[in-house]
Design a protein around this motif. Structure first.
Motif, PDB file in Angstrom:
ATOM      1  N   ARG A  96     -34.904  -2.733  62.930  1.00  0.00           N
ATOM      2  CA  ARG A  96     -35.144  -1.699  63.937  1.00  0.00           C
ATOM      3  C   ARG A  96     -36.576  -1.175  63.853  1.00  0.00           C
ATOM      4  O   ARG A  96     -37.253  -1.021  64.862  1.00  0.00           O
ATOM      5  CB  ARG A  96     -34.150  -0.555  63.759  1.00  0.00           C
ATOM      6  N   ASP A  97     -37.047  -0.922  62.640  1.00  0.00           N
ATOM      7  CA  ASP A  97     -38.408  -0.419  62.469  1.00  0.00           C
ATOM      8  C   ASP A  97     -39.441  -1.441  62.925  1.00  0.00           C
ATOM      9  O   ASP A  97     -40.428  -1.103  63.578  1.00  0.00           O
ATOM     10  CB  ASP A  97     -38.651  -0.035  61.012  1.00  0.00           C
ATOM     11  N   ARG A  98     -39.201  -2.712  62.601  1.00  0.00           N
ATOM     12  CA  ARG A  98     -40.132  -3.778  62.991  1.00  0.00           C
ATOM     13  C   ARG A  98     -40.177  -3.906  64.516  1.00  0.00           C
ATOM     14  O   ARG A  98     -41.257  -3.978  65.116  1.00  0.00           O
ATOM     15  CB  ARG A  98     -39.693  -5.102  62.355  1.00  0.00           C
ATOM     16  N   LEU A  99     -39.030  -3.903  65.144  1.00  0.00           N
ATOM     17  CA  LEU A  99     -38.981  -4.014  66.596  1.00  0.00           C
ATOM     18  C   LEU A  99     -39.566  -2.788  67.285  1.00  0.00           C
ATOM     19  O   LEU A  99     -40.204  -2.896  68.339  1.00  0.00           O
ATOM     20  CB  LEU A  99     -37.546  -4.253  67.063  1.00  0.00           C
ATOM     21  N   GLN A 100     -39.379  -1.617  66.703  1.00  0.00           N
ATOM     22  CA  GLN A 100     -39.962  -0.402  67.277  1.00  0.00           C
ATOM     23  C   GLN A 100     -41.478  -0.458  67.217  1.00  0.00           C
ATOM     24  O   GLN A 100     -42.160  -0.033  68.159  1.00  0.00           O
ATOM     25  CB  GLN A 100     -39.445   0.839  66.542  1.00  0.00           C
ATOM     26  N   ALA A 101     -42.028  -1.009  66.135  1.00  0.00           N
ATOM     27  CA  ALA A 101     -43.478  -1.152  66.033  1.00  0.00           C
ATOM     28  C   ALA A 101     -44.002  -2.112  67.101  1.00  0.00           C
ATOM     29  O   ALA A 101     -45.052  -1.858  67.724  1.00  0.00           O
ATOM     30  CB  ALA A 101     -43.855  -1.645  64.644  1.00  0.00           C
ATOM     31  N   ILE A 102     -43.287  -3.203  67.339  1.00  0.00           N
ATOM     32  CA  ILE A 102     -43.684  -4.154  68.382  1.00  0.00           C
ATOM     33  C   ILE A 102     -43.649  -3.480  69.750  1.00  0.00           C
ATOM     34  O   ILE A 102     -44.580  -3.631  70.560  1.00  0.00           O
ATOM     35  CB  ILE A 102     -42.773  -5.397  68.346  1.00  0.00           C
ATOM     36  N   LEU A 103     -42.587  -2.717  70.024  1.00  0.00           N
ATOM     37  CA  LEU A 103     -42.486  -2.020  71.308  1.00  0.00           C
ATOM     38  C   LEU A 103     -43.596  -0.987  71.475  1.00  0.00           C
ATOM     39  O   LEU A 103     -44.154  -0.833  72.567  1.00  0.00           O
ATOM     40  CB  LEU A 103     -41.124  -1.349  71.438  1.00  0.00           C
TER      41      LEU A 103
END
Length: 93
Positions: free
Chosen positions: A58-65
């Motif tokens: 979730r944290d990794r995907l939030q950074a990408i977003l």
């Protein structure tokens, strides 16, 4: 007449006994399901390693977003900054 009523009651007693047990089992099952649902909602049924991995994803995907959002919104922010600068210059004059 009393004999007829007693016969009717004797016919109904097995049904009452049968469905009375079913109702009790339904209530017990409902309580078990509620406790299981509560445990799932609290996260006590999820293994810790899966929870940690999900949080990392979730944290990794939030950074990408966030990165994509900032790149996408940059032209809009530039236009708003220019409008703000123009607006403040018009008021000063």
């Amino acid at each position: 007449m009393n004999a007829e009523r007693i016969a009717d009651i004797e016919k109904l007693l097995p049904l009452a006994e049968k469905y009375g047990l079913a109702v009790m089992l339904v209530f017990i099952l409902l309580i078990v399901v509620m406790f299981q649902w509560r445990a799932v909602m609290k996260g006590s049924l999820v293994p810790r390693e899966l929870l940690d991995r999900a949080e990392e994803d979730r944290d990794r995907l939030q950074a990408i977003l966030d990165k994509e959002r900032s790149e996408f919104m940059q032209p809009t922010l530039d236009v708003l900054r220019k409008l703000k600068i123009d607006h403040t210059e018009d008021r000063g004059s």
